[in-house]
Design a protein around this motif. Structure first.
Motif, mmCIF file in Angstrom:
data_model
loop_
_atom_site.group_PDB
_atom_site.id
_atom_site.type_symbol
_atom_site.label_atom_id
_atom_site.label_comp_id
_atom_site.label_asym_id
_atom_site.label_seq_id
_atom_site.Cartn_x
_atom_site.Cartn_y
_atom_site.Cartn_z
ATOM 1 N N ASP A 109 21.579 -0.037 10.296
ATOM 2 C CA ASP A 109 20.444 -0.600 9.567
ATOM 3 C C ASP A 109 19.097 0.138 10.164
ATOM 4 O O ASP A 109 18.328 0.436 9.530
ATOM 5 C CB ASP A 109 20.519 -1.906 9.469
ATOM 6 N N LEU B 228 16.464 2.718 8.250
ATOM 7 C CA LEU B 228 15.056 2.040 8.256
ATOM 8 C C LEU B 228 14.166 3.229 8.828
ATOM 9 O O LEU B 228 13.151 3.548 8.135
ATOM 10 C CB LEU B 228 14.562 0.888 9.076
ATOM 11 N N SER C 40 11.281 5.179 6.780
ATOM 12 C CA SER C 40 10.028 5.307 7.334
ATOM 13 C C SER C 40 9.578 6.515 7.298
ATOM 14 O O SER C 40 8.382 6.658 7.312
ATOM 15 C CB SER C 40 10.116 4.522 8.402
ATOM 16 N N ALA D 180 2.634 -6.281 1.641
ATOM 17 C CA ALA D 180 4.063 -5.890 2.128
ATOM 18 C C ALA D 180 4.683 -7.043 1.545
ATOM 19 O O ALA D 180 6.060 -6.976 1.806
ATOM 20 C CB ALA D 180 3.970 -5.908 3.426
ATOM 21 N N ASP D 181 4.337 -8.226 0.926
ATOM 22 C CA ASP D 181 5.293 -9.251 0.529
ATOM 23 C C ASP D 181 5.978 -8.787 -0.782
ATOM 24 O O ASP D 181 5.403 -8.288 -1.626
ATOM 25 C CB ASP D 181 4.266 -10.532 0.185
ATOM 26 N N PHE E 88 14.704 -0.226 0.351
ATOM 27 C CA PHE E 88 13.531 -0.456 1.168
ATOM 28 C C PHE E 88 12.341 -0.596 0.403
ATOM 29 O O PHE E 88 12.419 -0.017 -0.771
ATOM 30 C CB PHE E 88 13.424 0.805 2.353
ATOM 31 N N ASP F 89 1.264 -1.390 4.589
ATOM 32 C CA ASP F 89 1.700 -1.969 5.698
ATOM 33 C C ASP F 89 3.007 -1.450 6.566
ATOM 34 O O ASP F 89 3.323 -2.040 7.571
ATOM 35 C CB ASP F 89 1.738 -3.461 5.578
ATOM 36 N N VAL G 87 7.444 -0.065 6.046
ATOM 37 C CA VAL G 87 8.469 -0.092 5.272
ATOM 38 C C VAL G 87 9.418 -1.091 5.895
ATOM 39 O O VAL G 87 9.579 -1.226 6.971
ATOM 40 C CB VAL G 87 9.464 1.166 5.548
ATOM 41 N N VAL G 88 9.935 -2.131 4.854
ATOM 42 C CA VAL G 88 10.824 -3.132 5.379
ATOM 43 C C VAL G 88 12.077 -2.925 4.465
ATOM 44 O O VAL G 88 11.992 -2.749 3.225
ATOM 45 C CB VAL G 88 10.260 -4.473 5.007
ATOM 46 N N ALA G 89 13.227 -3.606 4.840
ATOM 47 C CA ALA G 89 14.618 -3.867 4.034
ATOM 48 C C ALA G 89 14.298 -4.801 3.101
ATOM 49 O O ALA G 89 13.971 -5.974 3.362
ATOM 50 C CB ALA G 89 15.506 -3.706 5.417
#
Length: 134
Positions: free
Chosen positions: A13, A17, A21, A93-94, A121, A126, A128-130
C-alpha cells in the motif's frame, strides 16, 4: 523521480500511495480527473497511464461500463493484471459521498471484468489519501 523506481513492483500500500502521489505531483487540481494506471501481474506499472479530465461529480453507468470494457481490452493478455485508480479533484481532502460512489462503481466495473483494483486514491490540494471500500 521522487522515490519511484521504473519497473519496480508496487508491492504494498505504501508503494501504491507513493506512485499515486508522484502522479498527483502536489499540483492543486482545477477540475475532476480520473487517473488509471495499468499494472502487470507483478504489480509493475505498464506504460498505460490515462488521465480522464472533467469527469462528472457522480459516476454514470455508461461511462463506468465503458471503462471496464476498455480495461479488459488493454489487459486481456496480461495474467494477474490490476489497476491503480486515482480521483483528483478540487476541494477539501474530506472524502465525499460522490468520491466513495466513484470507488464503488469503478471497483464493480473492474470486478465484472475479473480485474483487481490494486488501490483507489483521492487527490486534492491537501495531498493524496487512500479510499478503501467500507
Amino acid at each position: 523521480m521522487s522515490g519511484i523506481v521504473p519497473n519496480q513492483p508496487l508491492a504494498d500500500d505504501a508503494a501504491l500511495l507513493a506512485f499515486a502521489s508522484f502522479l498527483h505531483d502536489g499540483v492543486p487540481p482545477r477540475w475532476r480527473t480520473l487517473w488509471f494506471v495499468m499494472l502487470d501481474g507483478e504489480r509493475r506499472a505498464l506504460p498505460v497511464i490515462v488521465p480522464l479530465d472533467h469527469v462528472p461529480d457522480e459516476p454514470d453507468v455508461r461511462t463506468v461500463n465503458e471503462l471496464g470494457h476498455a480495461w479488459h481490452a488493454m489487459l486481456h493478455g496480461e495474467p494477474g493484471a490490476s489497476i491503480l485508480l486515482m480521483l483528483e479533484r478540487p476541494g477539501s481532502a474530506d472524502a465525499s459521498f460522490e468520491d466513495h460512489a466513484w470507488g464503488v462503481a469503478l471497483r464493480a466495473a473492474a470486478a465484472e471484468q475479473d480485474l483487481a483494483v490494486a488501490g483507489f486514491f483521492l487527490a486534492t490540494a491537501d495531498g493524496v489519501v487512500a479510499l478503501t471500500p467500507d
